[in-house]
Structure formats: C-alpha cells, structure tokens
Design a protein around this motif. Structure first.
Motif, short mmCIF file in Angstrom:
data_model
loop_
_atom_site.label_atom_id
_atom_site.label_comp_id
_atom_site.label_asym_id
_atom_site.label_seq_id
_atom_site.Cartn_x
_atom_site.Cartn_y
_atom_site.Cartn_z
N ASP A 138 65.24 -109.56 -10.15
CA ASP A 138 64.97 -108.29 -10.32
C ASP A 138 63.60 -107.90 -10.08
O ASP A 138 63.14 -106.57 -10.05
N THR A 139 62.74 -108.71 -9.96
CA THR A 139 61.28 -108.85 -9.58
C THR A 139 61.04 -109.68 -8.56
O THR A 139 61.21 -110.84 -8.61
N GLY A 140 60.10 -109.41 -7.25
CA GLY A 140 59.74 -110.22 -6.32
C GLY A 140 59.20 -109.57 -5.32
O GLY A 140 58.27 -108.76 -5.65
N TYR A 141 59.04 -110.04 -4.22
CA TYR A 141 58.49 -109.51 -2.96
C TYR A 141 59.27 -109.17 -1.76
O TYR A 141 60.40 -109.77 -1.75
N LEU A 142 58.89 -108.21 -1.27
CA LEU A 142 59.67 -107.78 -0.14
C LEU A 142 58.57 -107.77 1.16
O LEU A 142 57.46 -107.24 0.98
N THR A 152 53.77 -107.04 9.57
CA THR A 152 54.50 -107.24 8.41
C THR A 152 53.78 -106.44 7.13
O THR A 152 52.66 -106.77 6.82
N ARG A 153 54.34 -105.73 6.21
CA ARG A 153 54.15 -105.11 5.28
C ARG A 153 54.51 -105.70 3.93
O ARG A 153 55.57 -105.80 3.73
N LEU A 154 53.72 -105.98 3.07
CA LEU A 154 53.86 -106.79 1.97
C LEU A 154 54.07 -105.92 0.67
O LEU A 154 53.10 -105.14 0.40
N TYR A 155 55.07 -106.06 -0.21
CA TYR A 155 55.28 -105.29 -1.26
C TYR A 155 55.80 -106.37 -2.52
O TYR A 155 56.30 -107.26 -2.23
N ARG A 156 55.45 -105.83 -3.65
CA ARG A 156 55.95 -106.54 -4.90
C ARG A 156 57.25 -105.24 -5.22
O ARG A 156 56.94 -104.12 -5.31
N TYR A 157 58.47 -105.68 -5.44
CA TYR A 157 59.44 -104.84 -6.03
C TYR A 157 59.76 -104.95 -7.30
O TYR A 157 59.75 -106.27 -8.07
N GLN A 158 60.66 -104.05 -7.92
CA GLN A 158 61.07 -103.98 -9.24
C GLN A 158 62.16 -103.39 -9.26
O GLN A 158 62.31 -102.19 -9.07
N LEU A 159 63.27 -103.93 -9.84
CA LEU A 159 64.44 -103.54 -10.05
C LEU A 159 64.65 -102.82 -11.26
O LEU A 159 64.56 -103.49 -12.27
N SER A 160 65.24 -101.56 -11.38
CA SER A 160 65.30 -100.94 -12.61
C SER A 160 66.91 -100.33 -12.85
O SER A 160 67.44 -99.98 -11.68
N VAL A 161 67.38 -100.35 -14.12
CA VAL A 161 68.71 -99.68 -14.36
C VAL A 161 68.48 -98.48 -15.07
O VAL A 161 68.00 -98.55 -16.21
N PHE A 162 69.05 -97.62 -14.83
CA PHE A 162 69.14 -96.22 -15.63
C PHE A 162 70.69 -96.10 -16.19
O PHE A 162 71.56 -96.22 -15.30
N GLN A 163 70.98 -95.56 -17.25
CA GLN A 163 72.20 -95.54 -17.78
C GLN A 163 72.23 -94.19 -18.51
O GLN A 163 71.36 -93.70 -19.40
N LYS A 168 75.91 -96.19 -14.61
CA LYS A 168 74.46 -96.93 -14.52
C LYS A 168 74.23 -96.59 -13.08
O LYS A 168 74.89 -96.48 -12.11
N TYR A 169 72.88 -96.42 -13.18
CA TYR A 169 72.15 -96.01 -11.89
C TYR A 169 71.12 -97.20 -11.53
O TYR A 169 70.36 -97.48 -12.64
N ARG A 170 71.04 -97.76 -10.37
CA ARG A 170 70.20 -98.69 -10.00
C ARG A 170 68.94 -98.28 -9.06
O ARG A 170 69.27 -97.61 -8.35
N GLY A 171 67.71 -98.56 -9.42
CA GLY A 171 66.65 -98.00 -8.48
C GLY A 171 65.64 -99.22 -8.00
O GLY A 171 65.61 -100.30 -8.84
N LEU A 172 64.86 -99.08 -7.03
CA LEU A 172 64.03 -99.91 -6.72
C LEU A 172 62.68 -99.25 -6.38
O LEU A 172 62.44 -98.38 -5.66
N HIS A 173 61.57 -99.89 -7.18
CA HIS A 173 60.07 -99.52 -6.98
C HIS A 173 59.49 -100.52 -6.22
O HIS A 173 59.40 -101.63 -6.62
N LEU A 174 58.60 -100.05 -5.26
CA LEU A 174 57.86 -100.80 -4.52
C LEU A 174 56.34 -100.70 -4.81
O LEU A 174 55.96 -99.36 -4.86
N ASP A 175 55.70 -101.49 -4.93
CA ASP A 175 54.09 -101.44 -4.94
C ASP A 175 53.50 -102.21 -3.58
O ASP A 175 53.96 -103.53 -3.53
N PHE A 176 52.79 -101.53 -2.66
CA PHE A 176 52.36 -101.99 -1.59
C PHE A 176 50.98 -102.92 -1.97
O PHE A 176 50.37 -102.56 -2.67
#
Length: 241
Positions: A138-142, A152-163, A168-176
């Motif tokens: 659920d957390t890592g790098y892209l 190549t652009r490097l990001y940290r990602y975080q998977l979120s779940v909204f209900q 349920k809805y899944r979302g993905l947040h990226l930090d450059f």
C-alpha cells in the motif's frame, strides 16, 4: 479547454438552440484536446456530464432538484402530481426532453473517442516490479519513465481506501521526489537502493516501474493513466494475499 457547467441542462435559458450551441461548443473543445492526446481533465469531466444526463433521463423525477423556484422541499408530498403536470403541460420540460435526446448520442460518441485514446496509452505502458516485492504494497515507490526522452520521474505512492454505505473506493496519492536522466549504470534496482538509503521509513518498499512506449502529454495523459495502472496492479496484488 472550455468548461460546461455541471447543471448546464437546466441552468439559465431553457431553449433548445441555445443549449445546442453550448453543447457543440464544449464538444468542439473536447475534440481538440483528444486530437492532442490530452485526456485529463477533459475525459473525467465528460464522464461526469454523461452520467448526469443518463441519471436525468432514467430518473426524471430528479429534475425537480434543479428547479427550486418551481418545486420546493415544502412541496414534497405533492411532488408526484406537480411532476406529472410539468411533464404533460409545460413547454420547459419538452425543451429539456429535446435537449437530452440531442445530447446523449454526442456525449456517447465523445466518450468512445476518449476511451480509445485511453486504451491506446494504457496498452503502450509496461509495468514491472523492481527488486523483491514485499507482502505490504500500500506504500512504496513508482518510477515513471517517459518516451522518447527516457526521463525517469520518481514518486512515493500511498494507496487509500474510502468507504461509504454502499461500496469501497480505492485511490492513489503520489508525492514527487525527483527526476533522473538515467545512464546505463542507473538501473531501477540502483535507484531503489538510493531511495531506501535516504528514506528510513521504508526499509523494504514495494517499488514498480511504469515505462511508456509511445509519446504522450505527461500531465494530461501519461501520469494519470500510469496512476490508474499502478492502482489496478497493487489492488490485484492485495487481492491475492
């Protein structure tokens, strides 16, 4: 890109020719975006308009929500009778019916065009895990690699779940994090090791590379499509555990 208000169907002058002009002007700007392979935000905006139109067509009683000057909450008990009267006798409702019949196939055609572009880009993106993938995804790098520059652009990602109450809805947040013009020695594995040394919070992060095989606008197409691909990939991994 020109915007079409969310309540364009019932807001302002209710006239077939006027609404036709608004719609065709909007769809012309949509087509220009698609010709440049720019998907977002126009594609999601188009989906919203189409869904709203379908909802009104299938559940026309919801139209009263957009006519507060004619039907109010205080008239709730009389709603059915008032609605029937409007449908049968009111010229405004007839105009809305004509506008919806004109708009529906044109929204559908524009959506088909956008879907083709989306699928073309999606089919020309390759996703691959970098190194050993841990159980927790659920957390890592892209690592997102463009074409043809090979940046190549490097990001940290975080998977979120909204209900909500229904699903349920899944979302993905990226930090450059940073951009890299990779040399031969700059393998994805080496890039991952560099990030791990800097980021002590993620000692063994899930890391994925998405590689573009065709050129396309970065912000409007490549990045949002890559996010969706990563979200789908990580969700499938979680479903397997």
């Amino acid at each position: 890109m020109k915007n079409l208000p969310e309540n364009w169907l019932t807001n302002g002058l209710i006239d077939f020719e006027y609404k036709k002009y608004l719609l065709l002007d909007y769809l012309t700007s949509v087509k220009k975006e698609f010709e440049g392979q720019r998907l977002y935000p126009v594609f999601s905006d188009l989906i919203l308009h189409y869904q709203n139109l379908q909802q009104v067509r299938e559940h026309k009683k919801l139209v009263y929500e957009q006519f507060p000057q004619r039907i109010t909450r205080a008239d709730f008990e009389k709603l059915e009778l008032m609605y029937e009267k409007i449908v049968q006798d009111d010229e405004t409702m007839q105009q809305i019916e004509e506008i919806m019949e004109f708009a529906a196939p044109r929204f559908s055609n524009a959506l088909s065009e956008g879907k083709e572009i989306y699928e073309f880009i999606e089919n020309n993106l390759e996703i691959t895990p970098v190194g050993i993938t841990p159980i927790y995804h659920d957390t890592g790098y892209l690592f997102l690699e463009t074409f043809p520059q090979k940046e190549t652009r490097l990001y940290r990602y975080q998977l979120s779940v909204f209900q909500n109450s229904f699903e349920k809805y899944r979302g993905l947040h990226l930090d450059f994090l940073e951009s890299k013009h990779r040399r031969l020695t700059d393998t994805y594995e080496n890039l991952k090791l560099e990030l791990v040394k800097k980021d002590k919070l993620l000692p063994n992060p899930a890391t994925f590379a998405v590689i573009a095989k065709v050129p396309c606008p970065f912000e409007q197409s490549l990045l949002p499509v890559a996010k969706r691909i990563l979200l789908k990939y990580v969700s499938n991994l979680n479903a397997q555990n």
